[in-house]
Enzyme design. Structure first.
Site, PDB file in Angstrom:
ATOM      1  N   ARG A   1      -2.436   4.662   7.680  1.00  0.00           N
ATOM      2  CA  ARG A   1      -3.883   4.683   7.954  1.00  0.00           C
ATOM      3  C   ARG A   1      -4.363   3.508   8.784  1.00  0.00           C
ATOM      4  O   ARG A   1      -5.567   3.387   9.070  1.00  0.00           O
ATOM      5  CB  ARG A   1      -4.640   4.739   6.622  1.00  0.00           C
ATOM      6  CG  ARG A   1      -4.545   6.093   5.960  1.00  0.00           C
ATOM      7  CD  ARG A   1      -4.810   6.070   4.469  1.00  0.00           C
ATOM      8  NE  ARG A   1      -4.714   7.424   3.905  1.00  0.00           N
ATOM      9  CZ  ARG A   1      -3.582   8.072   3.677  1.00  0.00           C
ATOM     10  NH1 ARG A   1      -2.409   7.516   3.967  1.00  0.00           N
ATOM     11  NH2 ARG A   1      -3.572   9.292   3.185  1.00  0.00           N
TER      12      ARG A   1
ATOM     13  N   VAL B   1      -6.475  -2.295  -0.437  1.00  0.00           N
ATOM     14  CA  VAL B   1      -6.143  -2.489  -1.847  1.00  0.00           C
ATOM     15  C   VAL B   1      -5.026  -1.504  -2.165  1.00  0.00           C
ATOM     16  O   VAL B   1      -5.205  -0.279  -2.049  1.00  0.00           O
ATOM     17  CB  VAL B   1      -7.366  -2.255  -2.766  1.00  0.00           C
ATOM     18  CG1 VAL B   1      -7.040  -2.709  -4.191  1.00  0.00           C
ATOM     19  CG2 VAL B   1      -8.588  -3.005  -2.255  1.00  0.00           C
ATOM     20  N   ILE B   2      -3.882  -2.044  -2.489  1.00  0.00           N
ATOM     21  CA  ILE B   2      -2.688  -1.208  -2.695  1.00  0.00           C
ATOM     22  C   ILE B   2      -2.298  -1.229  -4.172  1.00  0.00           C
ATOM     23  O   ILE B   2      -2.169  -2.305  -4.769  1.00  0.00           O
ATOM     24  CB  ILE B   2      -1.527  -1.688  -1.786  1.00  0.00           C
ATOM     25  CG1 ILE B   2      -1.980  -1.625  -0.322  1.00  0.00           C
ATOM     26  CG2 ILE B   2      -0.281  -0.843  -2.024  1.00  0.00           C
ATOM     27  CD1 ILE B   2      -1.015  -2.226   0.677  1.00  0.00           C
TER      28      ILE B   2
ATOM     29  N   HIS C   1      -4.975  -3.774 -12.228  1.00  0.00           N
ATOM     30  CA  HIS C   1      -5.700  -4.667 -11.309  1.00  0.00           C
ATOM     31  C   HIS C   1      -6.327  -3.893 -10.142  1.00  0.00           C
ATOM     32  O   HIS C   1      -7.464  -4.144  -9.756  1.00  0.00           O
ATOM     33  CB  HIS C   1      -4.712  -5.710 -10.772  1.00  0.00           C
ATOM     34  CG  HIS C   1      -5.371  -6.898 -10.137  1.00  0.00           C
ATOM     35  ND1 HIS C   1      -6.086  -7.823 -10.859  1.00  0.00           N
ATOM     36  CD2 HIS C   1      -5.431  -7.305  -8.851  1.00  0.00           C
ATOM     37  CE1 HIS C   1      -6.561  -8.742 -10.042  1.00  0.00           C
ATOM     38  NE2 HIS C   1      -6.175  -8.444  -8.811  1.00  0.00           N
TER      39      HIS C   1
ATOM     40  N   PHE D   1     -12.149  -8.062  -3.418  1.00  0.00           N
ATOM     41  CA  PHE D   1     -13.104  -8.362  -4.489  1.00  0.00           C
ATOM     42  C   PHE D   1     -14.226  -9.270  -3.987  1.00  0.00           C
ATOM     43  O   PHE D   1     -15.352  -9.216  -4.494  1.00  0.00           O
ATOM     44  CB  PHE D   1     -12.349  -9.032  -5.651  1.00  0.00           C
ATOM     45  CG  PHE D   1     -13.123  -9.098  -6.928  1.00  0.00           C
ATOM     46  CD1 PHE D   1     -13.211  -7.995  -7.767  1.00  0.00           C
ATOM     47  CD2 PHE D   1     -13.774 -10.271  -7.316  1.00  0.00           C
ATOM     48  CE1 PHE D   1     -13.929  -8.056  -8.958  1.00  0.00           C
ATOM     49  CE2 PHE D   1     -14.490 -10.333  -8.498  1.00  0.00           C
ATOM     50  CZ  PHE D   1     -14.574  -9.229  -9.322  1.00  0.00           C
TER      51      PHE D   1
HETATM   52  N1  INI Z   1      -7.165  -7.883  -2.977  1.00  0.00           N
HETATM   53  C1  INI Z   1      -7.073  -6.996  -1.977  1.00  0.00           C
HETATM   54  O1  INI Z   1      -7.857  -7.047  -1.007  1.00  0.00           O
HETATM   55  N2  INI Z   1      -6.106  -6.025  -2.011  1.00  0.00           N
HETATM   56  C2  INI Z   1      -5.240  -5.914  -3.061  1.00  0.00           C
HETATM   57  O2  INI Z   1      -4.354  -5.019  -3.028  1.00  0.00           O
HETATM   58  C3  INI Z   1      -5.326  -6.836  -4.128  1.00  0.00           C
HETATM   59  N3  INI Z   1      -4.404  -6.764  -5.232  1.00  0.00           N
HETATM   60  O3  INI Z   1      -3.621  -5.821  -5.301  1.00  0.00           O
HETATM   61  O4  INI Z   1      -4.379  -7.609  -6.101  1.00  0.00           O
HETATM   62  C4  INI Z   1      -6.341  -7.843  -4.067  1.00  0.00           C
HETATM   63  N4  INI Z   1      -6.456  -8.747  -5.046  1.00  0.00           N
HETATM   64  C5  INI Z   1      -7.205  -9.975  -4.886  1.00  0.00           C
HETATM   65  C6  INI Z   1      -8.677  -9.817  -5.209  1.00  0.00           C
HETATM   66  O5  INI Z   1      -9.336  -9.080  -4.191  1.00  0.00           O
HETATM   67  C7  INI Z   1      -9.374 -11.160  -5.333  1.00  0.00           C
HETATM   68  O6  INI Z   1      -9.256 -11.869  -4.126  1.00  0.00           O
HETATM   69  C8  INI Z   1      -8.798 -12.035  -6.460  1.00  0.00           C
HETATM   70  O7  INI Z   1      -8.762 -11.314  -7.674  1.00  0.00           O
HETATM   71  C9  INI Z   1      -9.691 -13.296  -6.667  1.00  0.00           C
HETATM   72  O8  INI Z   1     -11.020 -12.951  -7.015  1.00  0.00           O
END
Ligand code: INI
Length: 158
Positions: free
Chosen positions: A127, A81-82, A88, A57
């Site tokens: 991957r 991102v899983i 979410h 994010f």
């Molecule tokens: N961030 C990821 O890079 N991969 C994920 O799978 C993930 N999940 O699943 O929650 C994830 N969440 C954190 C997000 O990117 C932010 O860092 C957080 O929401 C704070 O802004």
């Protein structure tokens, strides 16, 4: 007919890599693949900068700041991102993809989407292999190709 195509020339180009620390065991392998590709294609360490962010994010805002400096011709975004049991995943993956594309178009530089979006850990592991498929390697190849292509298009039009 003119054909403009990348010849994968990396001369004078600086590469920025943004890596999400979330799911780090996958991210570190994507990074390994990307660095291996850049090195094998002749990119020197001095021409690479690595930025780490907490999660996918946060990748777009880091990309925006990097693009703003004007120092980098290409940005490679890496992460995983899983999908979990809640929505979410959709928000994080969607925001990362849209944000990355927005920065790319705003600054006119390739911002490569090397973020895995998978249904489960097994798909992500597959991957991000250090021996077979590695989407970090693929992202670095795309960065090399697109960085060169941008220069070619600009010269052609100028
Ligand atoms: N961030 C990821 O890079 N991969 C994920 O799978 C993930 N999940 O699943 O929650 C994830 N969440 C954190 C997000 O990117 C932010 O860092 C957080 O929401 C704070 O802004």
């Amino acid at each position: 007919m003119d054909i403009i195509e990348s010849d994968l020339n990396i001369k004078g180009r600086k590469f920025a890599i943004i890596l999400s620390r979330f799911n780090e065991f996958i991210g570190s392998q994507l990074l390994e693949g990307a660095l291996d590709c850049l090195s094998k294609k002749g990119v020197k360490d001095d021409n690479i900068v690595l930025i780490k962010v907490p999660g996918a994010f946060e990748i777009p805002i880091a990309a925006e700041k990097l693009a703003e400096t004007g120092k980098y011709s290409v940005i490679i975004c890496l992460g995983a991102v899983i999908r979990g049991g809640t929505p979410h995943f959709e928000y994080v993956a969607g925001a990362a993809a849209t944000g990355i594309q927005t920065v790319s178009l705003k600054y006119g530089i390739p911002v490569v989407f090397g973020i895995l979006t998978t249904d489960n850990v097994e798909q992500a592991i597959e991957r991000a292999s250090t021996k077979k498929m590695n989407k970090g390697w693929d992202a670095a190849m795309t960065a090399i190709e697109m960085g060169c292509l941008m220069d070619k298009i600009e010269n052609k039009q100028g």
